[in-house]
Design an enzyme around this catalytic site. Structure first.
Site, short mmCIF file in Angstrom:
data_model
loop_
_atom_site.label_atom_id
_atom_site.label_comp_id
_atom_site.label_asym_id
_atom_site.label_seq_id
_atom_site.Cartn_x
_atom_site.Cartn_y
_atom_site.Cartn_z
N TYR A 33 1.04 -1.06 0.07
CA TYR A 33 -0.26 0.21 -0.06
C TYR A 33 0.64 1.21 -0.14
O TYR A 33 2.10 1.22 0.12
CB TYR A 33 -0.93 -0.07 1.28
CG TYR A 33 -0.35 0.41 2.65
CD1 TYR A 33 -0.51 1.83 3.07
CD2 TYR A 33 0.27 -0.74 3.51
CE1 TYR A 33 -0.06 2.35 4.35
CE2 TYR A 33 1.33 0.29 4.52
CZ TYR A 33 0.77 1.24 5.46
OH TYR A 33 1.09 1.68 5.96
N ARG A 52 7.71 4.36 -4.80
CA ARG A 52 8.18 3.13 -3.64
C ARG A 52 7.44 1.81 -3.89
O ARG A 52 7.51 0.73 -3.90
CB ARG A 52 7.64 3.53 -2.52
CG ARG A 52 8.58 3.04 -1.12
CD ARG A 52 8.17 2.88 0.06
NE ARG A 52 7.19 3.97 0.35
CZ ARG A 52 6.92 4.84 1.20
NH1 ARG A 52 7.43 5.23 2.65
NH2 ARG A 52 5.52 5.55 1.66
N ARG A 100 -6.66 -20.79 -2.32
CA ARG A 100 -5.90 -20.45 -1.45
C ARG A 100 -4.90 -21.58 -1.12
O ARG A 100 -5.08 -22.72 -0.72
CB ARG A 100 -6.46 -21.36 0.72
CG ARG A 100 -5.52 -20.79 1.23
CD ARG A 100 -6.75 -20.34 3.21
NE ARG A 100 -5.84 -19.41 3.79
CZ ARG A 100 -4.33 -20.94 4.56
NH1 ARG A 100 -3.85 -21.36 4.39
NH2 ARG A 100 -4.17 -19.23 5.72
N LEU A 204 10.95 1.81 7.11
CA LEU A 204 10.37 1.21 5.62
C LEU A 204 11.36 2.82 5.30
O LEU A 204 11.87 3.39 5.70
CB LEU A 204 8.63 2.34 5.98
CG LEU A 204 8.20 2.78 4.94
CD1 LEU A 204 8.02 1.24 4.35
CD2 LEU A 204 6.61 3.19 4.90
#
Length: 284
Positions: A33, A52, A100, A204
């Site tokens: 995100y 990024r 899954r 980050l």
């Protein structure tokens, strides 16, 4: 009136927005995100966030479902459709929906979702004048913190630990050294030198961090990119954080003790003013 959100190519009312129960973002936190601030109806540091985002996707071997130009247009459309003057645009991309299995699916199409949050007076937070209080907690996150993934459970736990302690946020500590805040990069100032942890997998790679360090050097503020201990932070002259949603935010207390005089420091105040001024000039 409800918000308009963007889901897989369509602008829809938030009540009608859906994602598959088999989406890997839901099943495995297999997604990334970004969040871009909006001031005066314009996007702050959009290019940095787009770069990024591409890096995070590449690190996870995930396809990018949109181009940079298309992404900019989606951001602008959401800002306009939701009448956002000050606020945030959140973007999330997952590997998509598939039965899954821990192994990456070969044919899943990425899921892309964007939504806005209105934040009137985003640049005028009272904390910028009073400073924020932080506590220290053990850093228990996974090792690839440089990838901006949707795995935010431990940072959420850290926020709750801070709230329970009567603080505003938590700084995470690993092997005696501060890594970063729960959703921000951490800095201290000692004898006029700005100190913040160097880039690596442990933190980050903040977009606001990059801009602030550039502005600091242009303002003739000496910068050292290196790990600093919790003890150094507690003995610092001042401290602050940076993030896309808080810009430059002073820290005046760590673990119940004052940082420096316990008042907002001059370096943090100056860098906040410079960052907001210069970023607004470059906003798109």
């Amino acid at each position: 009136m409800s918000r308009t959100v963007y889901v897989n190519g369509a602008y829809v009312p938030e009540e009608e927005a859906t994602v598959s129960v088999f989406d890997r973002g839901f099943l495995f936190a297999d997604g990334v995100y970004e969040v871009t601030s909006v001031l005066g109806g314009k996007l702050i540091d959009f290019d940095g966030h787009a770069v990024r985002l591409e890096r995070s996707l590449n690190e996870l071997e995930m396809k990018n479902p949109t181009s940079k130009d298309e992404l900019l247009e989606i951001h602008r459309q959401l800002v306009e459709r939701n009448d956002i003057d000050d606020g945030l645009v959140y973007l999330q991309i997952t590997r998509g929906a598939a039965d899954r299995d821990f192994a990456y699916p070969k044919d899943a199409e990425p899921t892309i979702v964007l939504f806005t949050q209105a934040k009137r007076g985003l640049a005028d937070s009272p904390l910028a004048q009073t400073g924020m209080k932080v506590i220290s907690i053990e850093d228990q996150r996974w090792g690839r913190r440089d990838i901006k993934t949707v795995q935010l459970l431990y940072p959420s736990m850290g926020k709750m630990m801070a709230k329970a302690a009567g603080a505003d946020d938590a700084w995470m500590v690993e092997d005696g050294f501060v890594t970063e805040g729960t959703s921000n990069n951490a800095y201290i100032v000692k004898d006029g030198v700005l100190i913040t942890r160097h880039l690596g997998n442990e933190i980050l790679h903040g977009i606001t961090r990059k801009a602030v360090l550039k502005f600091a050097e242009e303002a003739q503020i000496k910068v050292e990119e290196r790990p600093f201990t919790l003890a150094e932070a507690q003995d610092a002259d001042e401290a602050f954080i940076t993030s896309a949603s808080t810009f430059v935010m002073p820290v005046v207390e760590i673990d119940g003790g004052p940082v420096g005089t316990g008042e907002v420091g001059e370096v943090a105040r100056r860098l906040r003013e410079i960052y907001l001024s210069e970023s607004l000039k470059a906003a798109v």
